[in-house]
Design a protein around this motif. Structure first.
Motif, PDB file in Angstrom:
ATOM      1  N   ASN A  17       0.856  -1.179   0.000  1.00 13.49           N
ATOM      2  CA  ASN A  17       0.000   0.000   0.000  1.00 13.49           C
ATOM      3  C   ASN A  17       0.897   1.235   0.000  1.00 13.49           C
ATOM      4  N   LYS A  18       1.080   1.811  -1.193  1.00  8.55           N
ATOM      5  CA  LYS A  18       1.937   2.994  -1.309  1.00  8.55           C
ATOM      6  C   LYS A  18       1.112   4.238  -1.036  1.00  8.55           C
ATOM      7  N   GLN A  19       1.684   5.152  -0.248  1.00  7.45           N
ATOM      8  CA  GLN A  19       1.014   6.392   0.074  1.00  7.45           C
ATOM      9  C   GLN A  19       1.884   7.567  -0.374  1.00  7.45           C
ATOM     10  N   TRP A  20       1.298   8.760  -0.366  1.00  6.10           N
ATOM     11  CA  TRP A  20       2.009   9.983  -0.706  1.00  6.10           C
ATOM     12  C   TRP A  20       2.118  10.823   0.547  1.00  6.10           C
ATOM     13  N   VAL A  21       3.332  11.293   0.858  1.00  3.14           N
ATOM     14  CA  VAL A  21       3.555  12.128   2.031  1.00  3.14           C
ATOM     15  C   VAL A  21       4.315  13.386   1.618  1.00  3.14           C
ATOM     16  N   VAL A  22       4.091  14.463   2.362  1.00  3.60           N
ATOM     17  CA  VAL A  22       4.757  15.741   2.110  1.00  3.60           C
ATOM     18  C   VAL A  22       5.650  16.063   3.297  1.00  3.60           C
ATOM     19  N   VAL A  23       6.879  16.463   3.030  1.00  3.13           N
ATOM     20  CA  VAL A  23       7.843  16.825   4.066  1.00  3.13           C
ATOM     21  C   VAL A  23       8.358  18.227   3.779  1.00  3.13           C
ATOM     22  N   ASP A  24       8.373  19.067   4.791  1.00  3.91           N
ATOM     23  CA  ASP A  24       8.908  20.419   4.647  1.00  3.91           C
ATOM     24  C   ASP A  24      10.389  20.403   5.044  1.00  3.91           C
ATOM     25  N   ALA A  25      11.265  20.786   4.118  1.00  3.52           N
ATOM     26  CA  ALA A  25      12.710  20.709   4.344  1.00  3.52           C
ATOM     27  C   ALA A  25      13.322  22.026   4.768  1.00  3.52           C
ATOM     28  N   SER A  26      12.521  23.029   5.032  1.00  9.38           N
ATOM     29  CA  SER A  26      13.087  24.341   5.327  1.00  9.38           C
ATOM     30  C   SER A  26      13.848  24.328   6.652  1.00  9.38           C
ATOM     31  N   TYR A  39      14.673   6.327   4.477  1.00 11.43           N
ATOM     32  CA  TYR A  39      13.949   5.367   5.313  1.00 11.43           C
ATOM     33  C   TYR A  39      12.493   5.246   4.855  1.00 11.43           C
ATOM     34  N   LEU A  40      11.856   6.382   4.557  1.00  8.09           N
ATOM     35  CA  LEU A  40      10.468   6.378   4.097  1.00  8.09           C
ATOM     36  C   LEU A  40      10.340   5.808   2.687  1.00  8.09           C
ATOM     37  N   ILE A  41      11.259   6.182   1.804  1.00  6.94           N
ATOM     38  CA  ILE A  41      11.201   5.718   0.419  1.00  6.94           C
ATOM     39  C   ILE A  41      11.432   4.215   0.346  1.00  6.94           C
ATOM     40  N   ARG A  42      12.289   3.707   1.183  1.00  9.61           N
ATOM     41  CA  ARG A  42      12.590   2.275   1.203  1.00  9.61           C
ATOM     42  C   ARG A  42      11.442   1.466   1.789  1.00  9.61           C
ATOM     43  N   GLY A  43      10.655   2.067   2.690  1.00 11.27           N
ATOM     44  CA  GLY A  43       9.526   1.360   3.284  1.00 11.27           C
ATOM     45  C   GLY A  43       9.866   0.660   4.580  1.00 11.27           C
ATOM     46  N   LYS A  44      10.958   1.044   5.209  1.00 14.95           N
ATOM     47  CA  LYS A  44      11.383   0.375   6.431  1.00 14.95           C
ATOM     48  C   LYS A  44      10.499   0.706   7.621  1.00 14.95           C
ATOM     49  N   HIS A  45       9.647   1.706   7.503  1.00 11.79           N
ATOM     50  CA  HIS A  45       8.744   2.067   8.591  1.00 11.79           C
ATOM     51  C   HIS A  45       7.476   1.222   8.578  1.00 11.79           C
ATOM     52  N   LYS A  46       7.301   0.377   7.583  1.00 13.44           N
ATOM     53  CA  LYS A  46       6.095  -0.429   7.459  1.00 13.44           C
ATOM     54  C   LYS A  46       6.316  -1.820   8.051  1.00 13.44           C
ATOM     55  N   PRO A  47       5.281  -2.409   8.640  1.00  7.98           N
ATOM     56  CA  PRO A  47       5.451  -3.736   9.252  1.00  7.98           C
ATOM     57  C   PRO A  47       5.681  -4.848   8.241  1.00  7.98           C
ATOM     58  N   PRO A  51      12.953  -6.579   1.825  1.00  2.47           N
ATOM     59  CA  PRO A  51      14.131  -5.893   1.277  1.00  2.47           C
ATOM     60  C   PRO A  51      14.188  -5.822  -0.245  1.00  2.47           C
ATOM     61  N   HIS A  52      13.591  -6.778  -0.950  1.00  2.00           N
ATOM     62  CA  HIS A  52      13.731  -6.813  -2.404  1.00  2.00           C
ATOM     63  C   HIS A  52      12.518  -6.249  -3.141  1.00  2.00           C
ATOM     64  N   VAL A  53      11.608  -5.558  -2.442  1.00  2.00           N
ATOM     65  CA  VAL A  53      10.388  -5.029  -3.056  1.00  2.00           C
ATOM     66  C   VAL A  53      10.324  -3.520  -2.838  1.00  2.00           C
ATOM     67  N   ASP A  54       9.842  -2.807  -3.853  1.00  2.00           N
ATOM     68  CA  ASP A  54       9.611  -1.369  -3.734  1.00  2.00           C
ATOM     69  C   ASP A  54       8.316  -1.176  -2.959  1.00  2.00           C
ATOM     70  N   GLY A  55       8.412  -1.123  -1.636  1.00  2.00           N
ATOM     71  CA  GLY A  55       7.235  -1.016  -0.789  1.00  2.00           C
ATOM     72  C   GLY A  55       7.128   0.289  -0.053  1.00  2.00           C
ATOM     73  N   GLY A  56       7.960   1.259  -0.388  1.00  2.00           N
ATOM     74  CA  GLY A  56       7.960   2.530   0.322  1.00  2.00           C
ATOM     75  C   GLY A  56       6.929   3.499  -0.205  1.00  2.00           C
ATOM     76  N   ASP A  57       6.914   4.668   0.377  1.00  2.00           N
ATOM     77  CA  ASP A  57       5.954   5.696   0.015  1.00  2.00           C
ATOM     78  C   ASP A  57       6.565   6.680  -0.980  1.00  2.00           C
ATOM     79  N   HIS A  58       5.704   7.400  -1.675  1.00  2.00           N
ATOM     80  CA  HIS A  58       6.145   8.520  -2.496  1.00  2.00           C
ATOM     81  C   HIS A  58       6.325   9.714  -1.565  1.00  2.00           C
ATOM     82  N   VAL A  59       7.469  10.361  -1.617  1.00  2.00           N
ATOM     83  CA  VAL A  59       7.782  11.460  -0.717  1.00  2.00           C
ATOM     84  C   VAL A  59       7.956  12.743  -1.531  1.00  2.00           C
ATOM     85  N   ILE A  60       7.207  13.768  -1.149  1.00  2.00           N
ATOM     86  CA  ILE A  60       7.308  15.084  -1.773  1.00  2.00           C
ATOM     87  C   ILE A  60       8.058  15.989  -0.796  1.00  2.00           C
TER      88      ILE A  60
END
Length: 149
Positions: A17-26, A39-47, A51-60
């Motif tokens: 389940n890929k989601q879209w998240v927004v991060v402010d870098a200022s 860490y978010l793009i890789r998907g390591k925060h998900k239960p 390791p071999h699957v693109d399971g992370g989120d889209h990060v803006i």
């Protein structure tokens, strides 16, 4: 049920389940921000991290032009590019690259923290960096998050 024959469940393209998240870098430190983004793009925060699957989120990432570095890194950090031709090695400091291409600084830092293989190159497509505070991804309905440093 036979309790001895439990099988490990691996995530695949259909089950993630890929989601879209927004991060402010200022005014955030570049290295700390990049490690959290990787860490978010890789998907390591998900239960169901696999390791071999693109399971992370889209990060803006917003406000890439307001990123911060500590110490003398703005003068001493050197970015090198090589065209492949003799005499084609170019060097630029963080200040020069940050003024000319602010998005490139964040992309370069996150790329260095992803796996160096086909999966890492594919994961980099999930990173969307914007210079200002407006992004063109409103149709994806991203959720805003604050990263802990």
């Amino acid at each position: 049920m036979d309790y001895i024959s439990y099988k490990t469940k691996y995530a695949n393209k259909q089950s993630i389940n890929k989601q879209w998240v927004v991060v402010d870098a200022s005014f955030q430190p570049l290295g700390r921000l990049a490690s959290q983004l990787a860490y978010l793009i890789r998907g390591k925060h998900k239960p169901d991290f696999t390791p071999h699957v693109d399971g992370g989120d889209h990060v803006i990432v917003l406000n890439a032009d307001k990123i911060a570095v500590s110490g003398n890194k703005s003068v001493k950090k050197i970015y090198t590019t090589y065209s492949g031709y003799p005499g084609g090695l170019k060097r630029a400091t963080f200040q020069e690259v940050h003024v000319a291409h602010p998005k490139r600084v964040v992309e370069h830092a996150v790329k260095g923290m992803l796996p160096k293989n086909r999966l890492g190159r594919r994961l980099l497509h999930n990173l969307h960096v914007c210079e200002g505070s407006v992004h063109p991804y409103a149709a994806q309905k991203p959720t805003s998050i604050t990263l802990k440093y």
